[in-house]
Design an enzyme around this catalytic site. Structure first.
Site, mmCIF file in Angstrom:
data_model
loop_
_atom_site.group_PDB
_atom_site.id
_atom_site.type_symbol
_atom_site.label_atom_id
_atom_site.label_comp_id
_atom_site.label_asym_id
_atom_site.label_seq_id
_atom_site.Cartn_x
_atom_site.Cartn_y
_atom_site.Cartn_z
ATOM 1 N N VAL A 1 3.943 7.145 -2.075
ATOM 2 C CA VAL A 1 3.231 6.573 -3.219
ATOM 3 C C VAL A 1 4.189 5.789 -4.112
ATOM 4 O O VAL A 1 5.141 6.350 -4.660
ATOM 5 C CB VAL A 1 2.544 7.667 -4.058
ATOM 6 C CG1 VAL A 1 1.821 7.054 -5.248
ATOM 7 C CG2 VAL A 1 1.584 8.481 -3.206
ATOM 8 N N GLU B 1 0.811 -5.908 6.327
ATOM 9 C CA GLU B 1 0.753 -4.942 7.411
ATOM 10 C C GLU B 1 0.190 -5.631 8.659
ATOM 11 O O GLU B 1 -0.448 -6.687 8.569
ATOM 12 C CB GLU B 1 -0.188 -3.781 7.026
ATOM 13 C CG GLU B 1 0.201 -3.039 5.773
ATOM 14 C CD GLU B 1 1.065 -1.811 6.056
ATOM 15 O OE1 GLU B 1 1.295 -1.508 7.237
ATOM 16 O OE2 GLU B 1 1.518 -1.180 5.079
ATOM 17 N N GLY C 1 10.250 -1.533 0.450
ATOM 18 C CA GLY C 1 11.600 -1.983 0.749
ATOM 19 C C GLY C 1 12.482 -0.831 1.192
ATOM 20 O O GLY C 1 12.236 0.325 0.868
ATOM 21 N N LYS D 1 -2.877 5.930 -1.569
ATOM 22 C CA LYS D 1 -1.925 6.400 -2.583
ATOM 23 C C LYS D 1 -2.672 7.001 -3.774
ATOM 24 O O LYS D 1 -2.313 8.057 -4.300
ATOM 25 C CB LYS D 1 -1.039 5.234 -3.037
ATOM 26 C CG LYS D 1 -0.193 4.656 -1.902
ATOM 27 C CD LYS D 1 0.480 3.345 -2.323
ATOM 28 C CE LYS D 1 1.220 2.718 -1.136
ATOM 29 N NZ LYS D 1 1.676 1.347 -1.417
#
EC number: 1.1.1.3
Lengths: 428, 428
Positions: A134, A192, A304, A207
């Site tokens: 999350v 994605e 990242g 999330k």
């Protein structure tokens, strides 16, 4: 536990490689902070022969993540593969059954199977932690579960999909259409494999469902969330909202109301001067409101290598230090099943529509709204664009069913061209 | 530990009363989250007969906080009195020596005696936690110590005194002089009994010193901090900085450099579009930068009954859950003594000065700056105000000693009236 905490890492993509780098680079620091050597015993990934930019020679290799999860020389299993079924689920279950602590970055797995996994972990007396799942590097689960444990949480909000916020920011700042901004994000590798996970709001919804469970002591209920992606957000609305002092964000909101648990992941307007309104690009933000703490805002990189690995290693350090909390902050068996709210909380709404050039058109619209209990706070009419005139309306606070009824009544006025746009203005 | 965790509360001011309210109101929630009943055994304050708006009848009363700290029916001692010596110190030491866990909101005590208290707590195997001492309700110590434990922290920054930020905000937004804004804050009860604790930067400096210790694994070194309050910030500078796109904040910065540990609490310029620049009123903000996580920004109320009590109760819940970390994140015996940096990191500077009305005045200033290694990035000259013309200069990045030498050379030019103002522009 021995003096050494031994990791098994399943998945050597961005996050897995990031974790390897931190464990290698910060060995002394991690030892000083946790009192334990943290080492890697074994790793697993789909492809063995690939230069990942880290030296894996010292670690055993497993083709099968389930075998990795059960290894005797693994104390903590890291599930960094992704996917809500298949190897991720199998390996996580195998690790928990084998009495291993588990750290996961897998929001989809947790959103779909969190309750069962939490029950398993707690029955086994091991930890299952997922800070990295999350809002990337932001320690939001820790803040909610631990730092704010003295609060009855009243609302959790967040911009938690950096790709969506990047697209909306580029539309706003560069005047791109949705498709142009989408293509740009795609070219940069931000999307994605299934882009709908991002732009459809599913990833961010996962999330939010996890945060809602922790915040309200309820079982994860992703299927009850109202999900609406950003595909229908137009550059027109971004500009018009800007004229009125608002930004459009893909905003997740979870709150416990008298009507049940409200969970929404939808495009909303927020004031451009608010922290959420000022958030640009791929950065994430989570806003937590509690009865004692008032409002806390957490902001940071949502994805990242470094940020996500930072969150994974934070969880590892907690385990090394002996912290084994219930997975969702209180025992899984005590989490309640909250009825989903049958309607979202009242709000002000932004309406945009095109009026045909007829005398009294605006009055007809105002009447149709008023007859359905929708009153107008502010209105702005733009110059005629050919035959139609764009009109913006900000309503006073209204119930969504009333608004829907009012919108349904508009065609009968004969003065509204096309379908009106209605966006919620979240009170942040 | 028994199933019940019993508190002894010393100090029934804003924070103490806030804690009593949460413990009373949220008994079921705290029990569900921690697995322990959390109760209050005894309380202590200077005055017994005072209506504090909470029912204390069920709790034993102690006149002496040291006696309270040693009571057999107290598991966790809450030091919510304040003061860096006297009863707060005595009672904290007594509690630790008696093997009690301690939760403190006392930044001054920790900033001055943190090392000795940490050594004592760790020798006793008990917790000493102080989330409430830094940035009120924001879980910043938890984030730094635990959530970001996988990072080498590179810089910690913060606006951590709400009163100062309130004063600066009022000067900016209402055009008040420093004294007018100070008086307004005083009238609202925002100032400490000794206002210099606020406006002199001492209170915020205490907080920064604690964060620096945790961030860099160093012994608390409050005495090495460069402290400069907001008393010299003028409405002129706030306006001129605004013209150039900056806000002035009392900004704390701690970073480990090749020249040693740099700790500053000084008025700085920050871009008005940055999260720090956008922070108005009494809200606090802490920015944490680490080698993996990049940058995390935490924002929330820095004071007040609910937010501060929220932080105290968060610490209590951690103790109830069995979390007993080293006080500053790693064992007190392993904390190093960092040499204080002999000069602050290079930065761009904002210079404001009045030039007398002579031909070539600006060239003389530019020459004097250039001869000392200071080059000009931007310059803005305002209309003559009688005989003098205000000039603003933003320098390129420069070393502070060079800047000081340049400022010292300005009087000899004969064209600068009065003392120039120089403020650091922090690169946030």
């Amino acid at each position: 536990m021995t003096d050494t905490l031994r990791l098994g890492i399943a998945g050597l993509g961005t996050v897995g490689v990031g974790v390897v780098k931190i464990v290698q680079r910060q060995a002394a620091l991690l030892s000083a902070r946790t009192g334990h050597e943290i080492t890697i015993s074994a790793v697993s990934a789909r492809t063995r022969d690939k230069d990942r930019g880290v030296n894996l020679a010292a670690y055993a290799w497993e083709d099968d993540p389930v075998a990795l999860a059960k290894r005797d020389d693994v104390d903590v299993f890291l599930e960094l593969m992704g996917g809500d079924e298949g190897p991720a689920k199998d390996a996580t279950e195998a690790a928990l059954k084998a009495g291993k602590d588990v750290v996961s970055a897998n929001k989809a797995l947790l959103a779909h199977h969190g309750q069962a996994l939490a029950e398993l972990a707690e029955a086994q007396g091991v930890a299952l932690r997922f800070e990295a799942a999350v809002a990337g590097g932001i320690p939001v689960i820790k803040s909610l579960t631990e730092g704010l444990a003295g609060n009855r949480i009243t609302r959790v909000m967040g911009v938690m999909n950096g790709t969506c916020n990047y697209i909306l920011t580029r539309m706003d700042e560069a005047g791109l259409s949705y498709q142009e901004a989408f293509d740009e994000a795609d070219g940069l590798g931000y999307l994605e494999a299934d882009p709908n996970l991002d732009v459809g709001g599913i990833d961010a919804g996962h999330k939010l469902a996890l945060l809602a469970s922790i915040a309200f002591g309820t079982k994860v209920a992703f299927d009850d969330m109202r999900l609406e992606g950003i595909g229908a957000v137009s550059i027109d609305d971004i500009r018009r909202a800007g004229d009125l002092g608002y930004k459009i964000k893909l905003l997740g909101v979870a709150q416990m109301t008298g009507r049940g648990l409200e969970q929404r992941m939808t495009p909303c307007l927020v004031p451009e001067t608010s922290p959420l309104g000022q958030l640009v690009g791929g950065t994430n933000m989570v806003v937590i409101e509690g009865d004692a703490v008032e409002q806390i805002v957490l902001r940071g990189p949502g994805a990242g290598e470094g940020p996500t690995a930072s969150a994974v290693v934070g969880d590892i350090c907690d385990i090394a230090r002996g912290l084994r909390l219930p997975v969702f902050g209180q025992p899984a068996g005590s989490l309640t099943t909250a009825p989903p709210a049958n309607a979202e909380s009242p709000a002000c709404f932004y309406l945009r529509m095109e009026l045909v050039d007829k005398p009294g058109a605006l009055a007809k619209v105002a009447t149709a709204l008023g007859e359905n209990g929708i009153s107008i706070d502010r209105m702005r009419q733009y110059d005629h664009d050919g035959t139609n005139a764009p009109v913006l309306i900000i309503t006073h606070k209204a119930a969504r069913p009333d608004l829907d009824a009012a919108l349904a009544a508009l065609p009968a006025t004969g003065v509204v061209a096309g379908a009106p746009v209605a966006l919620r203005i979240e009170d942040v």
